[in-house]
Design a protein around this motif. Structure first.
Motif, mmCIF file in Angstrom:
data_model
loop_
_atom_site.group_PDB
_atom_site.id
_atom_site.type_symbol
_atom_site.label_atom_id
_atom_site.label_comp_id
_atom_site.label_asym_id
_atom_site.label_seq_id
_atom_site.Cartn_x
_atom_site.Cartn_y
_atom_site.Cartn_z
ATOM 1 N N GLN A 191 1.758 30.978 8.181
ATOM 2 C CA GLN A 191 1.993 29.762 7.409
ATOM 3 C C GLN A 191 1.246 29.871 6.090
ATOM 4 O O GLN A 191 0.203 30.521 6.001
ATOM 5 N N TYR A 192 1.792 29.213 5.068
ATOM 6 C CA TYR A 192 1.058 29.069 3.814
ATOM 7 C C TYR A 192 -0.052 28.031 4.003
ATOM 8 O O TYR A 192 0.172 26.966 4.580
ATOM 9 N N TYR A 193 -1.240 28.337 3.499
ATOM 10 C CA TYR A 193 -2.335 27.367 3.407
ATOM 11 C C TYR A 193 -2.627 27.178 1.922
ATOM 12 O O TYR A 193 -3.024 28.131 1.241
ATOM 13 N N CYS A 194 -2.417 25.962 1.431
ATOM 14 C CA CYS A 194 -2.536 25.696 -0.005
ATOM 15 C C CYS A 194 -3.736 24.807 -0.298
ATOM 16 O O CYS A 194 -3.958 23.806 0.379
ATOM 17 N N ARG A 195 -4.476 25.181 -1.330
ATOM 18 C CA ARG A 195 -5.657 24.419 -1.742
ATOM 19 C C ARG A 195 -5.494 23.931 -3.183
ATOM 20 O O ARG A 195 -4.485 24.171 -3.829
ATOM 21 N N ASP A 255 -6.573 35.139 8.925
ATOM 22 C CA ASP A 255 -6.308 34.896 7.505
ATOM 23 C C ASP A 255 -5.959 36.217 6.816
ATOM 24 O O ASP A 255 -6.789 37.112 6.702
ATOM 25 N N CYS A 297 -2.091 21.360 2.120
ATOM 26 C CA CYS A 297 -0.986 21.328 3.075
ATOM 27 C C CYS A 297 -0.729 22.725 3.620
ATOM 28 O O CYS A 297 -1.201 23.719 3.069
ATOM 29 N N THR A 298 -0.013 22.770 4.722
ATOM 30 C CA THR A 298 0.459 24.033 5.287
ATOM 31 C C THR A 298 1.967 23.939 5.443
ATOM 32 O O THR A 298 2.501 22.861 5.714
ATOM 33 N N ILE A 314 -7.848 21.875 2.484
ATOM 34 C CA ILE A 314 -6.466 22.353 2.499
ATOM 35 C C ILE A 314 -5.533 21.185 2.181
ATOM 36 O O ILE A 314 -5.549 20.153 2.858
ATOM 37 N N TYR A 345 -7.805 31.577 14.086
ATOM 38 C CA TYR A 345 -6.912 31.819 12.949
ATOM 39 C C TYR A 345 -7.148 33.214 12.383
ATOM 40 O O TYR A 345 -8.273 33.714 12.379
ATOM 41 N N ASP A 403 -1.713 31.407 13.307
ATOM 42 C CA ASP A 403 -2.411 30.633 14.335
ATOM 43 C C ASP A 403 -2.480 31.476 15.607
ATOM 44 O O ASP A 403 -1.457 31.750 16.241
#
Length: 425
Positions: free
Chosen positions: A400-404, A371, A137-138, A135, A369, A185
């Motif tokens: 929250q956004y989870y970006c990869r 998703d 960033c969030t 990941i 979590y 979360d």
């Protein structure tokens, strides 16, 4: 003494050879399920798309391989590799949200890439596509994606091994699996506190009406709702056989939940409510009274709901299924993988209530979590009118956004040009 010295030298040489062999890196194809599961279950980026059973889910359209990298006879990395035929005579390699390394040592990463490419040549693979699990960033909705992240070195590593990638994109369809997901979360208490006011209102409304939550293995109900949803929202749905195979493959890692309306109970409750509203209105008998508008609104809403459920009541139907969720589980994450809803009764937002109840179930079973799956990174209807509804629904659950990363592609220049022209990369 000379003979003894000679034997000691031989023994020393054997020992050195054994030590060298034991410190060698080894690449194995199709390691055991037990070893594979034991490794990924303790990995910080353990995820559904790298699980052993996900390979079984995908085996109708891909051939799965379970890769293992060893150092000193210890497993230090795994990958679920999916392969499929492309361009008739060739193969594509795809690793999604993997490989999973305990530590990214340059030597072990280079060895893994060398062996993966050797296996690709053996299988006539002209493309290796990797979407890393890490990941970047969030961040919360209405914030901007951060520019710096702790895994920047991975980009350098892949490019060093001649992979190419595209600039980070907010588009939902920029990669095979979305690089941006929305996650709640579940360790934050209480859940309701962070929800949008409209979600809280929907939950209260469902609790007020006769909406029941149930878990069931009846896939036909889910699929009927999925067909309705596909027609209403104009998208293609997978065949029933796919969902049957998915559920059978994941076994206890997959659950079906439904929100259903108890028709007889709801009908009688609405009749009672309507009578009470009208009685109260007749007592006031003053159109200027502040309660009159509220009572008239309540009467209209109640009559509308009665009109919607009356056909089911007259046919002696006990339950009307309003919403469904196909949940999957891996590691400490529960996945809201598929969802569908009824077209008939739209005055009760059972989908939000069902999400809340499946979150509570996930909490109870130790998941950290929740998703919601992929979204685009755009946050206004003007920027992305086609996918704005997904974002608007998911953002209301304190997500929250989870970006990869984007996908990394390895191929020779000629095939890269052909695959780009075909839209494969």
């Amino acid at each position: 003494m000379k003979v003894l010295s000679h034997y000691l030298k031989i023994l020393l040489m054997i020992y050195v050879i054994i030590m060298l062999v034991n410190t060698m890196l080894k690449f194995k194809i199709n390691i055991s399920k037990e070893e594979y599961d034991a490794f990924i279950n303790q990995h910080p980026f353990n995820n559904l798309l790298q699980s052993y059973r996900w390979g079984i889910v995908k085996n109708q359209s891909f051939t799965p391989y379970y890769l293992g990298l060893y150092k000193d006879e210890q497993l230090i990395a795994t990958a679920l590799l999916l392969t499929k035929k492309i361009l008739r005579f060739f193969t594509m390699f795809y690793i999604c949200k993997g490989p999973l390394f305990l530590n990214y040592e340059e030597e072990s990463f280079a060895f893994f890439q060398k062996e993966l490419k050797h296996f690709a040549r053996k299988k006539q693979a002209i493309l290796i596509k990797i979407a890393p699990a890490e990941i970047l960033c969030t961040y919360k909705p209405n914030e901007e994606e951060c520019k710096e992240h702790p895994y920047q070195f991975l980009d350098t590593l892949y490019k060093k091994h001649h992979y190419i990638t595209n600039p980070l994109s907010k588009d939902l369809n920029a990669t095979i699996e979305p690089r941006i997901t929305m996650v709640t979360d579940l360790t934050k208490e209480p859940l309701l506190k962070g929800f949008h006011s409209s979600v809280k209102s929907s939950i209260k409304l469902c609790e007020k009406h006769c909406v029941e939550i149930m878990e069931s293995d009846d896939l036909h109900i889910f699929y009927d709702l999925m067909v309705q949803t596909g027609k209403r929202d104009a998208f293609n749905i997978r065949p029933y056989s796919y969902f049957r195979h998915l559920k059978d493959s994941l076994q206890e890692q997959c659950k079906l939940f439904y929100a259903r309306l108890n028709i007889p109970k709801e009908y009688h409750q609405l009749q009672t409510m309507l009578k009470q509203f009208k009685q109260r209105l007749s007592i006031i008998n003053d159109s200027t009274h502040h309660e009159c508008k509220d009572l008239n609104d309540q009467i209209i809403k109640t009559e509308n709901l009665l009109e919607q459920i009356l056909p089911y009541y007259e046919k002696n139907i006990d339950y009307l299924y309003l919403s469904s969720a196909l949940m999957t589980y891996q590691g400490n994450i529960s996945y809201y993988l598929y969802a569908a809803s009824n077209n008939e009764v739209r005055g009760i937002n059972a989908s939000s209530y069902l999400v809340y109840q499946t979150m509570l179930d996930s909490q109870k079973n130790g998941y950290h979590y929740y998703d919601f799956g992929g979204v685009s990174g755009y946050q206004t209807k003007e920027e992305d009118p086609h996918h704005y509804g997904l974002y608007e629904f998911k953002r209301k659950f304190n997500t929250q956004y989870y970006c990869r990363f984007m996908e990394y592609n390895y191929s020779n220049p000629l095939f890269l040009a052909i695959l780009k022209a075909m839209g494969k990369i």
